[in-house]
Motif scaffolding. Structure first.
Motif, PDB file in Angstrom:
ATOM      1  N   HIS A  75       0.856  -1.180   0.000  1.00  0.00           N
ATOM      2  CA  HIS A  75       0.000   0.000   0.000  1.00  0.00           C
ATOM      3  C   HIS A  75       0.893   1.231   0.000  1.00  0.00           C
ATOM      4  CE1 HIS A  75      -3.026   2.888   0.857  1.00  0.00           C
ATOM      5  NE2 HIS A  75      -2.759   3.009   2.137  1.00  0.00           N
ATOM      6  N   GLU A  76       0.599   2.147  -0.931  1.00  0.00           N
ATOM      7  CA  GLU A  76       1.374   3.379  -1.058  1.00  0.00           C
ATOM      8  C   GLU A  76       0.542   4.559  -0.558  1.00  0.00           C
ATOM      9  OE1 GLU A  76       3.874   4.635  -4.763  1.00  0.00           O
ATOM     10  OE2 GLU A  76       1.820   5.368  -5.052  1.00  0.00           O
ATOM     11  N   ARG A  77       1.193   5.434   0.193  1.00  0.00           N
ATOM     12  CA  ARG A  77       0.565   6.657   0.678  1.00  0.00           C
ATOM     13  C   ARG A  77       1.527   7.821   0.433  1.00  0.00           C
ATOM     14  NH1 ARG A  77      -3.893   5.434   3.391  1.00  0.00           N
ATOM     15  NH2 ARG A  77      -4.162   7.534   4.197  1.00  0.00           N
ATOM     16  N   TYR A  78       0.989   9.034   0.368  1.00  0.00           N
ATOM     17  CA  TYR A  78       1.799  10.246   0.242  1.00  0.00           C
ATOM     18  C   TYR A  78       1.462  11.195   1.374  1.00  0.00           C
ATOM     19  CZ  TYR A  78       3.993   9.292  -4.215  1.00  0.00           C
ATOM     20  OH  TYR A  78       4.787   8.748  -5.203  1.00  0.00           O
ATOM     21  N   VAL A  79       2.474  11.861   1.881  1.00  0.00           N
ATOM     22  CA  VAL A  79       2.306  12.887   2.907  1.00  0.00           C
ATOM     23  C   VAL A  79       1.936  14.189   2.194  1.00  0.00           C
ATOM     24  CG1 VAL A  79       3.424  14.176   4.762  1.00  0.00           C
ATOM     25  CG2 VAL A  79       4.016  11.761   4.385  1.00  0.00           C
ATOM     26  N   VAL A  80       0.822  14.810   2.628  1.00  0.00           N
ATOM     27  CA  VAL A  80       0.339  16.040   1.991  1.00  0.00           C
ATOM     28  C   VAL A  80      -0.136  17.028   3.049  1.00  0.00           C
ATOM     29  CG1 VAL A  80      -0.390  14.836  -0.123  1.00  0.00           C
ATOM     30  CG2 VAL A  80      -2.035  15.170   1.726  1.00  0.00           C
ATOM     31  N   PRO A  81      -0.125  18.329   2.709  1.00  0.00           N
ATOM     32  CA  PRO A  81      -0.742  19.318   3.602  1.00  0.00           C
ATOM     33  C   PRO A  81      -2.261  19.122   3.572  1.00  0.00           C
ATOM     34  CG  PRO A  81       0.676  20.376   1.949  1.00  0.00           C
ATOM     35  CD  PRO A  81       0.511  18.951   1.554  1.00  0.00           C
ATOM     36  N   GLU A  82      -2.855  18.880   4.730  1.00  0.00           N
ATOM     37  CA  GLU A  82      -4.270  18.521   4.788  1.00  0.00           C
ATOM     38  C   GLU A  82      -5.188  19.586   4.195  1.00  0.00           C
ATOM     39  OE1 GLU A  82      -7.572  16.781   7.935  1.00  0.00           O
ATOM     40  OE2 GLU A  82      -5.580  17.295   8.660  1.00  0.00           O
ATOM     41  N   GLN A  83      -5.033  20.850   4.583  1.00  0.00           N
ATOM     42  CA  GLN A  83      -5.932  21.901   4.102  1.00  0.00           C
ATOM     43  C   GLN A  83      -5.803  22.127   2.604  1.00  0.00           C
ATOM     44  OE1 GLN A  83      -8.586  23.237   5.502  1.00  0.00           O
ATOM     45  NE2 GLN A  83      -8.117  21.848   7.182  1.00  0.00           N
ATOM     46  N   LYS A  84      -4.600  22.098   2.090  1.00  0.00           N
ATOM     47  CA  LYS A  84      -4.388  22.262   0.644  1.00  0.00           C
ATOM     48  C   LYS A  84      -5.072  21.122  -0.113  1.00  0.00           C
ATOM     49  CE  LYS A  84      -0.743  22.815  -2.805  1.00  0.00           C
ATOM     50  NZ  LYS A  84       0.707  22.834  -3.035  1.00  0.00           N
ATOM     51  N   PHE A  85      -4.924  19.912   0.394  1.00  0.00           N
ATOM     52  CA  PHE A  85      -5.550  18.746  -0.229  1.00  0.00           C
ATOM     53  C   PHE A  85      -7.071  18.886  -0.237  1.00  0.00           C
ATOM     54  CE2 PHE A  85      -7.450  14.517   0.066  1.00  0.00           C
ATOM     55  CZ  PHE A  85      -6.892  13.887  -1.033  1.00  0.00           C
ATOM     56  N   LEU A  86      -7.647  19.249   0.923  1.00  0.00           N
ATOM     57  CA  LEU A  86      -9.102  19.400   1.019  1.00  0.00           C
ATOM     58  C   LEU A  86      -9.626  20.540   0.160  1.00  0.00           C
ATOM     59  CD1 LEU A  86      -9.594  18.769   4.857  1.00  0.00           C
ATOM     60  CD2 LEU A  86     -10.139  17.216   2.958  1.00  0.00           C
ATOM     61  N   SER A  87      -8.881  21.642   0.086  1.00  0.00           N
ATOM     62  CA  SER A  87      -9.282  22.773  -0.746  1.00  0.00           C
ATOM     63  C   SER A  87      -9.307  22.385  -2.220  1.00  0.00           C
ATOM     64  CB  SER A  87      -8.337  23.959  -0.552  1.00  0.00           C
ATOM     65  OG  SER A  87      -8.467  24.470   0.747  1.00  0.00           O
ATOM     66  N   ARG A  88      -8.311  21.664  -2.625  1.00  0.00           N
ATOM     67  CA  ARG A  88      -8.252  21.225  -4.024  1.00  0.00           C
ATOM     68  C   ARG A  88      -9.428  20.296  -4.346  1.00  0.00           C
ATOM     69  NH1 ARG A  88      -3.238  18.359  -7.277  1.00  0.00           N
ATOM     70  NH2 ARG A  88      -4.282  18.441  -9.280  1.00  0.00           N
ATOM     71  N   ALA A  89      -9.727  19.368  -3.435  1.00  0.00           N
ATOM     72  CA  ALA A  89     -10.855  18.470  -3.652  1.00  0.00           C
ATOM     73  C   ALA A  89     -12.169  19.252  -3.699  1.00  0.00           C
ATOM     74  CB  ALA A  89     -10.903  17.420  -2.549  1.00  0.00           C
ATOM     75  N   ALA A  90     -12.351  20.213  -2.801  1.00  0.00           N
ATOM     76  CA  ALA A  90     -13.564  21.007  -2.773  1.00  0.00           C
ATOM     77  C   ALA A  90     -13.703  21.853  -4.033  1.00  0.00           C
ATOM     78  CB  ALA A  90     -13.584  21.899  -1.527  1.00  0.00           C
ATOM     79  N   GLY A  91     -12.577  22.248  -4.618  1.00  0.00           N
ATOM     80  CA  GLY A  91     -12.589  23.050  -5.834  1.00  0.00           C
ATOM     81  C   GLY A  91     -13.237  22.343  -7.014  1.00  0.00           C
ATOM     82  N   LYS A  92     -13.357  21.057  -6.957  1.00  0.00           N
ATOM     83  CA  LYS A  92     -14.000  20.315  -8.049  1.00  0.00           C
ATOM     84  C   LYS A  92     -15.486  20.631  -8.165  1.00  0.00           C
ATOM     85  CE  LYS A  92     -11.056  16.285  -8.410  1.00  0.00           C
ATOM     86  NZ  LYS A  92     -11.057  14.821  -8.455  1.00  0.00           N
ATOM     87  N   LYS A  93     -16.095  21.117  -7.082  1.00  0.00           N
ATOM     88  CA  LYS A  93     -17.526  21.414  -7.095  1.00  0.00           C
ATOM     89  C   LYS A  93     -17.864  22.726  -7.795  1.00  0.00           C
ATOM     90  CE  LYS A  93     -18.241  19.925  -2.508  1.00  0.00           C
ATOM     91  NZ  LYS A  93     -19.093  20.023  -1.324  1.00  0.00           N
ATOM     92  N   LYS A  94     -16.869  23.527  -8.090  1.00  0.00           N
ATOM     93  CA  LYS A  94     -17.118  24.851  -8.690  1.00  0.00           C
ATOM     94  C   LYS A  94     -17.480  24.750 -10.145  1.00  0.00           C
ATOM     95  CE  LYS A  94     -14.196  27.212  -5.440  1.00  0.00           C
ATOM     96  NZ  LYS A  94     -12.968  27.920  -5.198  1.00  0.00           N
TER      97      LYS A  94
END
Length: 130
Positions: free
Chosen positions: A111-130
């Motif tokens: 299983h592969e995972r990546y370390v990411v900034p949580e807020q940046k990740f969530l903001s980018r995901a939320a941006g898909k709704k625009k």
């Protein structure tokens, strides 16, 4: 991320119920532990093993799973996922994972995972709704 070193181990446990069977997930037609549920338990073991080692504001996200589901586990039986961090290269983490029921190994893989900034990740995901 300096404390994310090879060898970190994790564990997550669950019990097979009607809610995590192949029928419940729609991934099969039998009342045994579902492959998607097994993968989720593997991810949980990996995720929780490294969370205490992350800097504030960081999280990990799963990006790849390669597993074999080797044996069926019936309702009522306990399942335990174990993970071990086997590679840590920058933001990329690779884990060896396995799941055992009360009798045998029922799944294994990586299983592969990546370390990411949580807020940046969530903001980018939320941006898909625009």
């Amino acid at each position: 991320m300096s404390s994310l070193v090879v060898g970190i181990k994790g564990e997550a446990t669950d019990v097979v119920t009607d809610s995590n069977t192949a029928i419940a997930y729609g991934s099969g037609g039998v009342n045994v532990f579902a492959t998607p549920a097994m993968i989720g338990l593997m991810e949980k073991a990996a995720l929780t093993s490294v969370e205490p080692h992350l800097e504030s504001g960081m999280t990990t996200v799963g990006t790849r799973v390669e597993v074999q589901h080797l044996a069926a586990t019936p309702i009522g039986m306990k399942v335990t996922a174990r993970s071990e961090l086997i590679e840590a290269e920058g933001k990329r983490l690779l884990f060896r994972v396995e799941v055992l029921d009360e009798v045998e190994v029922v799944g294994r893989g990586t299983h592969e995972r990546y370390v990411v900034p949580e807020q940046k990740f969530l903001s980018r995901a939320a941006g898909k709704k625009k």
